[in-house]
Motif scaffolding. Structure first.
Motif, PDB file in Angstrom:
ATOM      1  N   GLY A   1       4.004 -17.704   3.607  1.00 50.76           N
ATOM      2  CA  GLY A   1       4.099 -18.715   2.569  1.00 50.76           C
ATOM      3  C   GLY A   1       3.295 -18.420   1.323  1.00 50.76           C
ATOM      4  N   LYS A   2       2.646 -17.266   1.251  1.00 48.70           N
ATOM      5  CA  LYS A   2       1.857 -16.906   0.072  1.00 48.70           C
ATOM      6  C   LYS A   2       2.562 -15.785  -0.691  1.00 48.70           C
ATOM      7  N   GLN A   3       2.547 -15.927  -2.017  1.00 50.53           N
ATOM      8  CA  GLN A   3       3.165 -14.934  -2.881  1.00 50.53           C
ATOM      9  C   GLN A   3       2.110 -13.906  -3.302  1.00 50.53           C
ATOM     10  N   LYS A   4       2.386 -12.648  -3.002  1.00 51.07           N
ATOM     11  CA  LYS A   4       1.437 -11.582  -3.297  1.00 51.07           C
ATOM     12  C   LYS A   4       2.169 -10.394  -3.904  1.00 51.07           C
ATOM     13  N   ILE A   5       1.362  -9.409  -4.372  1.00 51.03           N
ATOM     14  CA  ILE A   5       1.941  -8.212  -4.983  1.00 51.03           C
ATOM     15  C   ILE A   5       1.129  -6.996  -4.555  1.00 51.03           C
ATOM     16  N   PHE A   6       1.722  -5.830  -4.708  1.00 50.21           N
ATOM     17  CA  PHE A   6       1.000  -4.564  -4.630  1.00 50.21           C
ATOM     18  C   PHE A   6       1.653  -3.595  -5.605  1.00 50.21           C
ATOM     19  N   PHE A   7       0.878  -2.606  -6.037  1.00 43.39           N
ATOM     20  CA  PHE A   7       1.339  -1.655  -7.044  1.00 43.39           C
ATOM     21  C   PHE A   7       1.568  -0.292  -6.397  1.00 43.39           C
ATOM     22  N   VAL A   8       2.610   0.376  -6.841  1.00 47.92           N
ATOM     23  CA  VAL A   8       2.859   1.776  -6.508  1.00 47.92           C
ATOM     24  C   VAL A   8       2.786   2.541  -7.824  1.00 47.92           C
ATOM     25  N   ILE A   9       1.840   3.495  -7.892  1.00 49.06           N
ATOM     26  CA  ILE A   9       1.481   4.112  -9.169  1.00 49.06           C
ATOM     27  C   ILE A   9       1.771   5.609  -9.104  1.00 49.06           C
ATOM     28  N   GLY A  10       2.411   6.115 -10.151  1.00 52.51           N
ATOM     29  CA  GLY A  10       2.596   7.543 -10.329  1.00 52.51           C
ATOM     30  C   GLY A  10       3.689   8.127  -9.473  1.00 52.51           C
ATOM     31  N   THR A  11       3.997   9.389  -9.757  1.00 52.66           N
ATOM     32  CA  THR A  11       5.005  10.096  -8.971  1.00 52.66           C
ATOM     33  C   THR A  11       4.485  10.505  -7.599  1.00 52.66           C
ATOM     34  N   ASP A  12       3.158  10.481  -7.399  1.00 52.77           N
ATOM     35  CA  ASP A  12       2.601  10.772  -6.077  1.00 52.77           C
ATOM     36  C   ASP A  12       2.542   9.535  -5.197  1.00 52.77           C
ATOM     37  N   ARG A  13       3.011   8.382  -5.698  1.00 49.29           N
ATOM     38  CA  ARG A  13       3.164   7.146  -4.926  1.00 49.29           C
ATOM     39  C   ARG A  13       1.816   6.633  -4.388  1.00 49.29           C
ATOM     40  N   ASP A  14       0.815   6.607  -5.239  1.00 44.87           N
ATOM     41  CA  ASP A  14      -0.447   5.987  -4.856  1.00 44.87           C
ATOM     42  C   ASP A  14      -0.283   4.470  -4.897  1.00 44.87           C
ATOM     43  N   VAL A  15      -1.044   3.759  -4.069  1.00 42.54           N
ATOM     44  CA  VAL A  15      -0.871   2.312  -3.910  1.00 42.54           C
ATOM     45  C   VAL A  15      -2.185   1.612  -4.198  1.00 42.54           C
ATOM     46  N   GLU A  16      -2.103   0.490  -4.877  1.00 45.05           N
ATOM     47  CA  GLU A  16      -3.246  -0.399  -5.079  1.00 45.05           C
ATOM     48  C   GLU A  16      -2.877  -1.780  -4.546  1.00 45.05           C
ATOM     49  N   LEU A  17      -3.691  -2.285  -3.625  1.00 44.69           N
ATOM     50  CA  LEU A  17      -3.415  -3.560  -2.968  1.00 44.69           C
ATOM     51  C   LEU A  17      -4.176  -4.684  -3.648  1.00 44.69           C
ATOM     52  N   VAL A  18      -3.548  -5.834  -3.712  1.00 47.45           N
ATOM     53  CA  VAL A  18      -4.164  -7.038  -4.279  1.00 47.45           C
ATOM     54  C   VAL A  18      -4.125  -8.128  -3.214  1.00 47.45           C
ATOM     55  N   ASP A  19      -5.283  -8.520  -2.678  1.00 51.94           N
ATOM     56  CA  ASP A  19      -5.393  -9.583  -1.674  1.00 51.94           C
ATOM     57  C   ASP A  19      -4.492  -9.294  -0.470  1.00 51.94           C
ATOM     58  N   TYR A  20      -4.653  -8.083   0.051  1.00 56.51           N
ATOM     59  CA  TYR A  20      -3.840  -7.683   1.199  1.00 56.51           C
ATOM     60  C   TYR A  20      -4.492  -8.193   2.492  1.00 56.51           C
TER      61      TYR A  20
END
Length: 482
Positions: free
Chosen positions: A431-450
């Protein structure tokens, strides 16, 4: 207490008489201020005016012939640079460099100085940033795989959610990384000294006029790489008594304070040891002479201590020091980087205000959109030539404004502009809306409130408490044993 100079240079008259200042056992007047006139301690020596002009002329030396220094020593691994060919070095270098490089053939590891490098910029630009999103396809399946690979490398993030979360949409945006590298040279003069040996020749001010800081020839091994080179400035030597030992060659031992003996650690200076003997149910205390010492004192165990004196560590027992002016040549690659985050291609909800960190974007891979290299990169405001796009162009001009140190000699600048694709994945979890980022062609990830794995956190706490308990138990056991 200055040493007389008894050595006569080969190019001087054998009947040469020492100056009056040396006959009175004192340094020449020029050294009353700890160095030749015009040289002060810890002062950055700015390049002569001829270095500030973008031409191929080198400032003329104040002495009759320039002093040739050695090649710098590499200190760390920042920056890389392309080396010029042999013809470019010999054709564009000044006469003194031509003699140095052509003496035994061109040294492949020596780069030309800044004034020997052609002034025209070398620009290699690829198509504009549209290629980032147009040619790179990113699907929901790739987002889940990238998330799973990143979470597997962490300790406390919850695993297995990549197939359970509901990804509602994925948006893409263009992000640009502008990197400017400025390679310059800074020279400083500092007073230094080292032990003086009687057989050593003293290159004093009477042997010639000391050259300026920028009259000494020194070239870097490689462009855009941090290096440092130090040398003695010619004709600046003078000899003095050691200021640490006063010319004795020895100082008091800090262990025994000049006494040559210290207190015995077995009997604590009493000269006797108390011994307890148990015999026939009785306890007998007996006192006997300590065989480790003599009247409670032992010889000082410090290495090199002789009757409370050790060799002076400043002059190494030579009693005198030779003072000189040290030239420090520092080649440094200054790196400035800025991240320009573009807007999303779609209209998103309130989570659009969240952006990935600049460090993540800077370390991510992406296609090279623009590269530029010259002795000094220009600030372009003609409205015709634009680097990538208008926003990136303005940031490039801004980063170029304060990139040059006026006290240093500029050798070369280069700029790289990379396009880094950033994908923002929107998902729902409990029930919570969250996001995460996939950055660059090497597919690095940054999590937000995971979500965090509670079991892993509890296990880590238990392990830490066990380690603390074991450590306390060992300390208590050792205390009772002692």
């Amino acid at each position: 207490k200055c040493l007389k100079i008894n050595q006569t240079p080969t190019n001087m008259n054998p009947n040469y008489n020492a100056p009056p200042a040396y006959n009175n056992q004192g340094p020449p007047p020029a050294y009353n201020n700890q160095g030749p006139p015009g040289y002060s301690n810890n002062v950055n020596q700015a390049p002569p005016p001829a270095y500030n002009n973008n031409n191929n002329n080198v400032a003329s030396s104040s002495s009759s012939s320039p002093v040739v220094g050695q090649v710098g020593v590499v200190m760390d691994k920042k920056g890389k640079g392309a080396m010029p060919n042999d013809d470019e070095v010999l054709n564009d270098a000044p006469d003194v460099y031509k003699k140095l490089l052509s003496k035994n053939g061109v040294n492949k590891n020596i780069a030309p100085t800044a004034n020997a490098v052609p002034q025209e910029a070398k620009i290699q630009a690829s198509p504009l940033e549209k290629a980032i999103l147009d040619n790179i396809v990113f699907t929901e399946e790739e987002a889940r795989i990238s998330l799973a690979n990143y979470v597997a490398k962490t300790w406390f993030k919850k695993r297995g959610l990549e197939n359970k979360i509901d990804i509602t949409k994925i948006t893409a945006s263009n992000t640009f990384v502008v990197t400017l590298q400025t390679f310059d040279e800074l020279r400083t003069l500092n007073e230094d000294f080292r032990p003086y040996r009687l057989t050593e020749f003293v290159d004093s001010i009477f042997m010639g006029t000391p050259p300026g800081a920028w009259d000494v020839v020194a070239v870097p091994n490689q462009m855009f790489k941090n290096q440092i080179y130090t040398t003695r400035l010619p004709h600046t030597d003078h000899v003095r008594w050691c200021h640490r030992c006063g010319g004795d060659g020895e100082i008091r031992c800090h262990r025994c304070h000049g006494k040559g003996k210290i207190q015995c650690t077995h009997c604590h200076g009493s000269g006797h040891i108390h011994e307890t003997i148990h015999k026939d149910g009785e306890t007998i205390k007996k006192e006997k002479k300590c065989h480790h010492c003599h009247h409670g004192k032992i010889r000082c165990p410090h290495i090199g201590c002789r009757d409370g004196w050790i060799v002076c560590d400043t002059c190494d027992g030579h009693r005198k020091l030779i003072h000189f002016i040290r030239l420090d040549v520092i080649w440094k690659n200054h790196i400035k980087e800025t991240v320009i985050q573009g807007a999303s291609n779609e209209n998103d909800d309130e989570r659009d205000n969240l952006l990935p960190s600049a460090s993540k974007i800077s370390n991510a891979d992406g296609p090279l959109l623009h590269s530029e290299e010259a002795v000094q990169l220009p600030i372009i405001n003609d409205g015709m030539n634009i680097r990538v796009n208008q926003e990136v162009h303005e940031q490039s001009n801004q980063i170029l404004q304060n990139s040059i140190n006026p006290a240093a000699l500029l050798h070369r600048q280069r700029m790289f502009i990379r396009g880094v694709p950033v994908y923002k994945a929107y998902y729902d979890w409990k029930g919570k809306q969250k996001i995460f980022f996939v950055i660059g062609t090497d597919r690095d990830v940054e999590l937000v409130d995971y979500p965090v794995d509670i079991i892993r956190v509890l296990v880590a706490i238990v392990v830490v408490l066990l380690i603390i308990a074991i450590f306390i138990g060992l300390c208590v056991g050792i205390y009772y044993i002692i």
